[in-house]
Design a protein around this motif. Structure first.
Motif, PDB file in Angstrom:
ATOM      1  N   ILE A  75     -23.267  23.333   5.717  1.00 42.96           N
ATOM      2  CA  ILE A  75     -22.913  24.207   4.593  1.00 42.96           C
ATOM      3  C   ILE A  75     -23.884  25.368   4.439  1.00 42.96           C
ATOM      4  O   ILE A  75     -23.745  26.169   3.520  1.00 42.96           O
ATOM      5  N   GLY A  76     -24.841  25.491   5.357  1.00 38.28           N
ATOM      6  CA  GLY A  76     -25.722  26.641   5.320  1.00 38.28           C
ATOM      7  C   GLY A  76     -27.128  26.313   5.776  1.00 38.28           C
ATOM      8  O   GLY A  76     -27.677  25.268   5.427  1.00 38.28           O
ATOM      9  N   GLY A  77     -27.724  27.214   6.587  1.00 39.57           N
ATOM     10  CA  GLY A  77     -29.100  27.009   7.021  1.00 39.57           C
ATOM     11  C   GLY A  77     -29.293  25.670   7.697  1.00 39.57           C
ATOM     12  O   GLY A  77     -28.590  25.322   8.653  1.00 39.57           O
ATOM     13  N   GLU A  78     -30.268  24.907   7.190  1.00 45.20           N
ATOM     14  CA  GLU A  78     -30.537  23.571   7.740  1.00 45.20           C
ATOM     15  C   GLU A  78     -29.950  22.488   6.860  1.00 45.20           C
ATOM     16  O   GLU A  78     -30.381  21.325   6.923  1.00 45.20           O
ATOM     17  N   GLU A  79     -28.943  22.811   6.062  1.00 43.06           N
ATOM     18  CA  GLU A  79     -28.367  21.859   5.129  1.00 43.06           C
ATOM     19  C   GLU A  79     -26.986  21.399   5.599  1.00 43.06           C
ATOM     20  O   GLU A  79     -26.143  22.214   5.983  1.00 43.06           O
ATOM     21  N   PHE A  80     -26.778  20.087   5.522  1.00 40.54           N
ATOM     22  CA  PHE A  80     -25.533  19.468   5.951  1.00 40.54           C
ATOM     23  C   PHE A  80     -25.032  18.545   4.837  1.00 40.54           C
ATOM     24  O   PHE A  80     -25.788  18.142   3.955  1.00 40.54           O
ATOM     25  N   VAL A  81     -23.749  18.203   4.917  1.00 39.77           N
ATOM     26  CA  VAL A  81     -23.185  17.229   3.979  1.00 39.77           C
ATOM     27  C   VAL A  81     -22.309  16.251   4.745  1.00 39.77           C
ATOM     28  O   VAL A  81     -21.834  16.550   5.852  1.00 39.77           O
ATOM     29  N   MET A  82     -22.100  15.086   4.141  1.00 40.96           N
ATOM     30  CA  MET A  82     -21.107  14.143   4.636  1.00 40.96           C
ATOM     31  C   MET A  82     -20.314  13.645   3.431  1.00 40.96           C
ATOM     32  O   MET A  82     -20.893  13.114   2.478  1.00 40.96           O
ATOM     33  N   LEU A  83     -19.015  13.855   3.457  1.00 44.53           N
ATOM     34  CA  LEU A  83     -18.133  13.405   2.390  1.00 44.53           C
ATOM     35  C   LEU A  83     -17.463  12.110   2.824  1.00 44.53           C
ATOM     36  O   LEU A  83     -16.800  12.067   3.861  1.00 44.53           O
ATOM     37  N   LEU A  84     -17.650  11.070   2.028  1.00 48.99           N
ATOM     38  CA  LEU A  84     -17.096   9.746   2.328  1.00 48.99           C
ATOM     39  C   LEU A  84     -16.033   9.445   1.271  1.00 48.99           C
ATOM     40  O   LEU A  84     -16.355   9.025   0.154  1.00 48.99           O
ATOM     41  N   PRO A  85     -14.760   9.690   1.586  1.00 48.30           N
ATOM     42  CA  PRO A  85     -13.710   9.662   0.561  1.00 48.30           C
ATOM     43  C   PRO A  85     -13.481   8.319  -0.106  1.00 48.30           C
ATOM     44  O   PRO A  85     -13.120   8.274  -1.276  1.00 48.30           O
ATOM     45  N   ALA A  86     -13.656   7.219   0.587  1.00 50.58           N
ATOM     46  CA  ALA A  86     -13.310   5.911  -0.001  1.00 50.58           C
ATOM     47  C   ALA A  86     -14.280   4.848   0.504  1.00 50.58           C
ATOM     48  O   ALA A  86     -13.907   3.948   1.245  1.00 50.58           O
ATOM     49  N   MET A  87     -15.529   4.980   0.087  1.00 46.57           N
ATOM     50  CA  MET A  87     -16.537   4.017   0.530  1.00 46.57           C
ATOM     51  C   MET A  87     -17.431   3.651  -0.654  1.00 46.57           C
ATOM     52  O   MET A  87     -17.829   4.531  -1.426  1.00 46.57           O
TER      53      MET A  87
END
Length: 343
Positions: A254-266
């Motif tokens: 999502i920008g620079g050295e930043e990441f995300v992980m979306l876990l919809p049903a956990m």
């Protein structure tokens, strides 16, 4: 012939819209496409005149001006947040229908041509008044039908190519060019869909979880080894993130050295395990580099992670901000760790 004309017109409008967007280096996303599709169709004269006036003064149409034109001349001032996604889906669907229409028209034309051939064969050798004229007319019809079949085949292929090109450009617009991961726009679209689904299903222990990750001391990597090495580190972390993403989840940069992980049903406990496995895995990775003196070495990085779960009644912005706050706690608590924040 009406279906054929509709197919050809649809192809012409899409082609013209894409050509204009390429000509003026306009990013491919639903708002921009909606404006230029309306321009190419010629049906919205107010929009067309407004664009022409603007282009005479500025030579190009920037994102801010496009947004104003879109709201004023395409949908008015009451934009539905889900409208853009539906527009993109309808755009691809319309092109798919155009391909099918061209195929059906071609099949019908071929069947008619076969009927004429059988009629011509049946008349051969018979001495009937005007037979030669009938046969000549039949041959002309056959030639015209064969030409129409070729035209329909070309239209079908061209529309299919336009649809594929549109899908390719759309995917590129949702992909981070360096790492190949989905980008911020792709993440925001998936988050909106995920939250809509969660709201319709009712909140429970399987509410979506969000993991936000930041590479520790990344500026130091760039300063010590150069941005080329920094890019390689980003790709190494991205590959580990992609490999560690469960089915139906989404990892994105999502920008620079930043990441995300979306876990919809956990459940949060399961998301915590995913985050810990990812943190440990990244700590074992090494990226080849050279020091300023030219010596070969291996760069190791760690990551800080913030984790949270969607709460009842909150917005996507609040969801993201809480994950960011958890990440902040990890960064200022010593780095290379995971912080879970629930409120």
């Amino acid at each position: 012939m009406k279906n054929t004309e509709n197919v050809e017109r649809a192809a012409d409008i899409v082609r013209e819209a894409l050509n204009l967007m390429r000509k003026y280096s306009v990013p491919m996303h639903p708002v921009n496409y909606a404006v230029w599709h309306a321009y190419a169709s010629g049906d919205n004269l107010e929009l067309r005149n407004a664009i022409d006036r603007y282009m005479l003064q500025h030579l190009t149409l920037d994102e801010a001006a496009t947004e104003v034109l879109y709201r004023r001349h395409v949908i008015g001032n009451s934009a539905d947040p889900a409208l853009l996604q539906r527009m993109s889906e309808r755009m691809s669907s319309a092109l798919g229908q155009a391909v099918e229409s061209a195929a059906r028209a071609g099949d019908q034309t071929a069947a008619y041509g076969s009927s004429l051939s059988r009629f011509q064969d049946g008349l051969a050798g018979q001495a009937l008044p005007g037979l030669e004229e009938i046969l000549a007319t039949t041959r002309q019809m056959q030639a015209a039908i064969q030409a129409l079949q070729r035209q329909l085949g070309d239209s079908r292929q061209e529309i299919g190519q336009l649809r594929d090109e549109l899908e390719r450009v759309r995917q590129e617009n949702l992909t981070d060019t360096l790492t190949g991961l989905p980008n911020r726009r792709a993440f925001e679209q998936r988050l909106a869909a995920c939250m809509t689904l969660a709201a319709s299903a009712g909140m429970n222990s399987h509410a979506p979880c969000l993991l936000m990750l930041d590479i520790d001391h990344f500026k130091r990597v760039n300063d010590s080894y150069g941005h080329g090495t920094g890019d390689q580190v980003l790709c190494t972390v991205a590959a580990a993130l992609q490999a560690g993403t469960p089915d139906n989840a989404l990892a994105a940069r999502i920008g620079g050295e930043e990441f995300v992980m979306l876990l919809p049903a956990m459940q949060l406990q399961g998301a915590r395990l995913v985050a810990e496995q990812l943190r440990q895995k990244i700590a074992t990775l090494r990226t080849p580099a050279r020091s300023k003196t030219g010596a070969e070495l291996q760069v190791q990085v760690t990551v800080s992670i913030g984790l949270t779960s969607l709460q009842r009644g909150e917005t996507g912005r609040q969801f993201i901000e809480r994950a960011d706050q958890a990440l902040y706690q990890s960064k200022h608590g010593g780095r290379d760790r995971i912080t879970v924040r629930m409120g």
